[in-house]
Design an enzyme around this catalytic site. Structure first.
Site, PDB file in Angstrom:
ATOM      1  N   CYS A 135      -1.473   5.569   1.209  1.00  0.00           N
ATOM      2  CA  CYS A 135      -0.495   5.188   2.005  1.00  0.00           C
ATOM      3  C   CYS A 135      -0.304   3.720   2.420  1.00  0.00           C
ATOM      4  O   CYS A 135      -1.438   3.057   2.539  1.00  0.00           O
ATOM      5  CB  CYS A 135      -1.011   5.951   3.468  1.00  0.00           C
ATOM      6  N   HIS A 191       3.236  14.372   3.284  1.00  0.00           N
ATOM      7  CA  HIS A 191       2.727  13.320   3.773  1.00  0.00           C
ATOM      8  C   HIS A 191       3.391  12.634   4.624  1.00  0.00           C
ATOM      9  O   HIS A 191       2.810  12.290   5.771  1.00  0.00           O
ATOM     10  CB  HIS A 191       2.541  12.381   2.451  1.00  0.00           C
ATOM     11  N   GLU A 192       4.627  12.274   4.632  1.00  0.00           N
ATOM     12  CA  GLU A 192       5.439  11.609   5.757  1.00  0.00           C
ATOM     13  C   GLU A 192       5.797  12.604   6.920  1.00  0.00           C
ATOM     14  O   GLU A 192       5.592  11.986   8.050  1.00  0.00           O
ATOM     15  CB  GLU A 192       6.969  11.239   5.134  1.00  0.00           C
ATOM     16  N   HIS A 217       2.951  12.193   9.265  1.00  0.00           N
ATOM     17  CA  HIS A 217       2.943  11.022  10.033  1.00  0.00           C
ATOM     18  C   HIS A 217       3.524  11.106  11.359  1.00  0.00           C
ATOM     19  O   HIS A 217       3.142  10.532  12.589  1.00  0.00           O
ATOM     20  CB  HIS A 217       3.702   9.858   9.274  1.00  0.00           C
TER      21      HIS A 217
END
EC number: 3.5.1.88
Length: 168
Positions: free
Chosen positions: A91, A133-134, A137
């Protein structure tokens, strides 16, 4: 366009939950700046707005070899997922640290494109992992949150060392 500062752990802004975008015309500059920031990293493949200290729910991804095929996701959500597997992740907000994380290998994501049009993306490839993953966030979650407390400590130590070295 501008290259934005990418936040690193333990910055508390990385834990902020993003807010839905109601008018895509207000985020066009943000999208352009996020893309420029992503490409300026040299090796990044995805960036969420919360990583640059913004609250709008925006993700930019480019997994193309030529880095010229951006995917813009506004208000993205994972609608469904299947078949979990472990895979190594890194990341931009946790520089120089990599760890295995369990994710769905196949997902359906709904979002708006940069023009505000609804889109649905089905992927059972690398893109599926990157989108999860994004999108994490935007909920204030980092990939290290899935790790044991010991591994989280190791990540923090490595990032602090990296940031200190970069400051010299």
């Amino acid at each position: 366009m501008a290259v934005l500062e990418i936040l690193s752990i333990p910055d508390p802004r990385l834990k902020v939950k993003a807010e839905k975008v109601t008018d895509v015309s207000t985020i066009q500059t943000l999208i352009d700046d996020m893309l420029e920031t992503l490409y300026a990293t040299g090796n990044g493949i995805g960036l969420a707005s919360t990583q640059v200290g913004r609250k709008e729910a925006v993700v930019v991804i480019d997994i193309s070899d030529e880095r010229n095929d951006p995917l813009i996701l506004v208000n993205p959500e994972v609608v469904s997922g299947e078949n979990k597997a472990l895979g190594q992740e890194g990341c931009l907000s946790v520089p120089e640290y990599y760890a295995d994380v369990e994710r769905y290998t196949s997902v359906v994501v709904s979002a708006l494109d940069r023009d505000g049009n609804p889109i649905t993306i089905e992927s059972d490839e690398f893109l599926a992992i990157v989108m999860q993953h994004e999108i994490d966030h935007l909920s204030g979650n980092l990939f290290i949150d899935y790790l044991s407390p010991l591994k989280q400590k190791m990540a923090m130590k490595k990032v602090k060392k990296y940031v200190k070295a970069q400051a010299k």
